[in-house]
Design a protein around this motif. Structure first.
Motif, PDB file in Angstrom:
ATOM      1  N   ARG A 103      36.979  75.489  59.128  1.00 29.07           N
ATOM      2  CA  ARG A 103      36.311  74.418  58.394  1.00 29.07           C
ATOM      3  C   ARG A 103      35.814  73.336  59.357  1.00 29.07           C
ATOM      4  O   ARG A 103      36.609  72.807  60.144  1.00 29.07           O
ATOM      5  CB  ARG A 103      37.277  73.794  57.381  1.00 29.07           C
ATOM      6  CG  ARG A 103      37.744  74.718  56.286  1.00 29.07           C
ATOM      7  CD  ARG A 103      38.883  74.101  55.496  1.00 29.07           C
ATOM      8  NE  ARG A 103      40.050  73.863  56.347  1.00 29.07           N
ATOM      9  CZ  ARG A 103      41.127  73.181  55.970  1.00 29.07           C
ATOM     10  NH1 ARG A 103      41.184  72.648  54.763  1.00 29.07           N
ATOM     11  NH2 ARG A 103      42.140  73.009  56.798  1.00 29.07           N
ATOM     12  N   PRO A 104      34.521  72.991  59.301  1.00 27.52           N
ATOM     13  CA  PRO A 104      34.015  71.898  60.141  1.00 27.52           C
ATOM     14  C   PRO A 104      34.755  70.590  59.859  1.00 27.52           C
ATOM     15  O   PRO A 104      35.066  70.272  58.712  1.00 27.52           O
ATOM     16  CB  PRO A 104      32.537  71.793  59.727  1.00 27.52           C
ATOM     17  CG  PRO A 104      32.195  73.158  59.216  1.00 27.52           C
ATOM     18  CD  PRO A 104      33.443  73.643  58.533  1.00 27.52           C
ATOM     19  N   ASP A 200      30.076  65.179  48.199  1.00 29.80           N
ATOM     20  CA  ASP A 200      30.206  64.735  49.586  1.00 29.80           C
ATOM     21  C   ASP A 200      31.420  63.813  49.728  1.00 29.80           C
ATOM     22  O   ASP A 200      32.226  63.674  48.807  1.00 29.80           O
ATOM     23  CB  ASP A 200      28.925  64.022  50.023  1.00 29.80           C
ATOM     24  CG  ASP A 200      28.594  64.232  51.487  1.00 29.80           C
ATOM     25  OD1 ASP A 200      29.521  64.492  52.273  1.00 29.80           O
ATOM     26  OD2 ASP A 200      27.397  64.123  51.850  1.00 29.80           O
ATOM     27  N   GLN A 301      28.774  74.599  54.382  1.00 30.25           N
ATOM     28  CA  GLN A 301      28.720  74.101  55.756  1.00 30.25           C
ATOM     29  C   GLN A 301      28.694  75.283  56.727  1.00 30.25           C
ATOM     30  O   GLN A 301      29.394  76.276  56.533  1.00 30.25           O
ATOM     31  CB  GLN A 301      29.942  73.228  56.050  1.00 30.25           C
ATOM     32  CG  GLN A 301      30.063  71.991  55.187  1.00 30.25           C
ATOM     33  CD  GLN A 301      31.252  71.136  55.591  1.00 30.25           C
ATOM     34  OE1 GLN A 301      31.191  70.371  56.555  1.00 30.25           O
ATOM     35  NE2 GLN A 301      32.348  71.268  54.876  1.00 30.25           N
ATOM     36  N   ASP A 302      27.901  75.139  57.767  1.00 27.69           N
ATOM     37  CA  ASP A 302      27.817  76.182  58.787  1.00 27.69           C
ATOM     38  C   ASP A 302      29.059  76.182  59.658  1.00 27.69           C
ATOM     39  O   ASP A 302      29.575  75.117  60.038  1.00 27.69           O
ATOM     40  CB  ASP A 302      26.584  75.972  59.667  1.00 27.69           C
ATOM     41  CG  ASP A 302      25.287  76.204  58.912  1.00 27.69           C
ATOM     42  OD1 ASP A 302      25.301  77.026  57.963  1.00 27.69           O
ATOM     43  OD2 ASP A 302      24.277  75.561  59.250  1.00 27.69           O
ATOM     44  N   THR A 303      29.544  77.364  60.014  1.00 24.13           N
ATOM     45  CA  THR A 303      30.728  77.492  60.845  1.00 24.13           C
ATOM     46  C   THR A 303      30.729  78.864  61.519  1.00 24.13           C
ATOM     47  O   THR A 303      29.707  79.558  61.525  1.00 24.13           O
ATOM     48  CB  THR A 303      32.008  77.290  59.999  1.00 24.13           C
ATOM     49  OG1 THR A 303      33.125  77.265  60.866  1.00 24.13           O
ATOM     50  CG2 THR A 303      32.186  78.381  58.966  1.00 24.13           C
ATOM     51  N   VAL A 312      29.288  80.759  56.676  1.00 27.42           N
ATOM     52  CA  VAL A 312      29.112  79.575  55.844  1.00 27.42           C
ATOM     53  C   VAL A 312      30.396  79.397  55.039  1.00 27.42           C
ATOM     54  O   VAL A 312      30.928  80.360  54.473  1.00 27.42           O
ATOM     55  CB  VAL A 312      27.905  79.720  54.897  1.00 27.42           C
ATOM     56  CG1 VAL A 312      27.837  78.528  53.940  1.00 27.42           C
ATOM     57  CG2 VAL A 312      26.611  79.836  55.689  1.00 27.42           C
TER      58      VAL A 312
END
Length: 350
Positions: A103-104, A200, A301-303, A312
């Motif tokens: 996870r970012p 968010d 989110q990109d990971t 993602v």
């Protein structure tokens, strides 16, 4: 030495994970004959309990404190105090999709690099739930500090870009963000609702003050009071910056402005934040911390995965929109632990 111990004369060791059977703390070095029971600890723990603000997670944990040692007939005995809080509402299946992706913004990728293994259920020790032990220990520290006339307060002065212009401490208990500005608190609620609807998160700034701190706390050079405060507060996962007194504004002042004139009645100003040369000067302690947004988002989110392939991630489960206001009592607790430690260290030499 593993970094689970904090303090020297008044020390704590926290243990447990977010989705394990429970979490807790061992407090060592607390003097005997200080009134303490589970109700005292519970009152402080209740302040970090989820579900009390728009920014809070829906996870419903009672966070009931159990004292397992170190207290007899309602008083501390001088021996180690062990406090446990059981996890009762962990939903580990919500995290099953995270076993192979990072996870970012979380410690997933760094824990994997350090240990070669990680608890993906809520982050394990890197979860904000680890702070339960700190707060329980803080409750013990507060009882010691009260006997010496020291009080600690943490309040929100910024959330999601909304800033408090006033410092009316009487307003703090009257709004969900513990903000000393009633009008700003209303704007914070609007901002928090907007961000929550978007999936968010937001951060902010918490200010901590301690009154009644005597002169002389803190040791020269490496164990300065402000250095230990910075270390203690920066050890909280969501904290990304600490400033004492005028803080970063001191870089934009001249020495004549930044220096606090001294009179027979005391200091005229408090740009030093109550600390000079790493030692308390008897004025009010003033510290501010920068709190980052919660990294768990219900947005893609990109990971990468364990094999370093692009992926993602969408974080399921229940999460805060902001660490604020639940982090406020954690900041008070870490400040209290530092002051309790230095108070006992000063008594040892005086």
């Amino acid at each position: 030495m593993p970094g689970n111990v904090f303090g020297k004369m008044f020390s704590i060791t926290t243990w447990g994970e977010s989705h394990g059977p429970g979490l807790g703390v061992v407090v060592d070095g607390c003097p005997p004959n200080i009134p303490l029971d589970e109700a005292v600890i519970q009152a402080v723990l209740d302040r970090r309990k989820p579900g009390k603000a728009l920014t809070s997670t829906s996870r419903k944990e009672p966070d009931r404190a159990e004292i397992l040692s170190g207290v007899f007939d309602g008083k501390t005995t001088g021996t180690p105090i062990m406090i446990m809080v059981r996890n009762t509402d962990a939903k580990s299946k919500d995290y099953s999709n995270l076993s192979r992706v990072f996870r970012p913004g979380h410690g997933d990728i760094t824990y994997q690099a350090k240990y070669g293994i990680r608890d993906h259920r809520g982050g394990g020790r890197s979860s904000g739930r680890e702070t339960v032990g700190r707060v329980a220990a803080g409750a013990v520290a507060f009882e010691l500090l009260k006997r010496h006339g020291i009080r600690i307060y943490a309040y929100t002065i910024e959330l999601g870009g909304v800033k408090a212009d006033k410092r009316n401490l009487s307003d703090i208990p009257n709004n969900q963000f513990f903000c000393p500005d009633a009008e700003a608190a209303k704007a914070m609620a609007i901002r928090a609702a907007e961000v929550k609807a978007e999936g968010d998160s937001i951060g902010g700034i918490v200010e901590i003050i301690a009154t009644g701190v005597p002169r002389g706390l803190g040791d020269p050079v490496f164990d300065k009071l402000d250095a230990d405060l910075a270390k203690g507060l920066m050890s909280i996962g969501a904290i990304k910056g600490v400033e004492i007194g005028s803080g970063f504004d001191a870089a934009r002042m001249t020495g004549r402005v930044n220096n606090d004139p001294i009179t027979p009645e005391g200091f005229v100003t408090n740009n030093a934040g109550g600390i000079l040369a790493g030692i308390s000067n008897g004025d009010t302690l003033v510290v501010r911390v920068a709190v980052k947004p919660i990294p768990s988002l219900s947005l893609p989110q990109d990971t990468v995965d364990l094999d370093n392939n692009p992926a993602v991630v969408l974080t399921e489960g229940r999460h805060d929109v902001s660490p604020i206001p639940r982090i406020n009592v954690v900041c008070e607790s870490m400040t209290g632990l530092v002051l309790a430690d230095h108070l006992l260290r000063q008594k040892a030499i005086s």
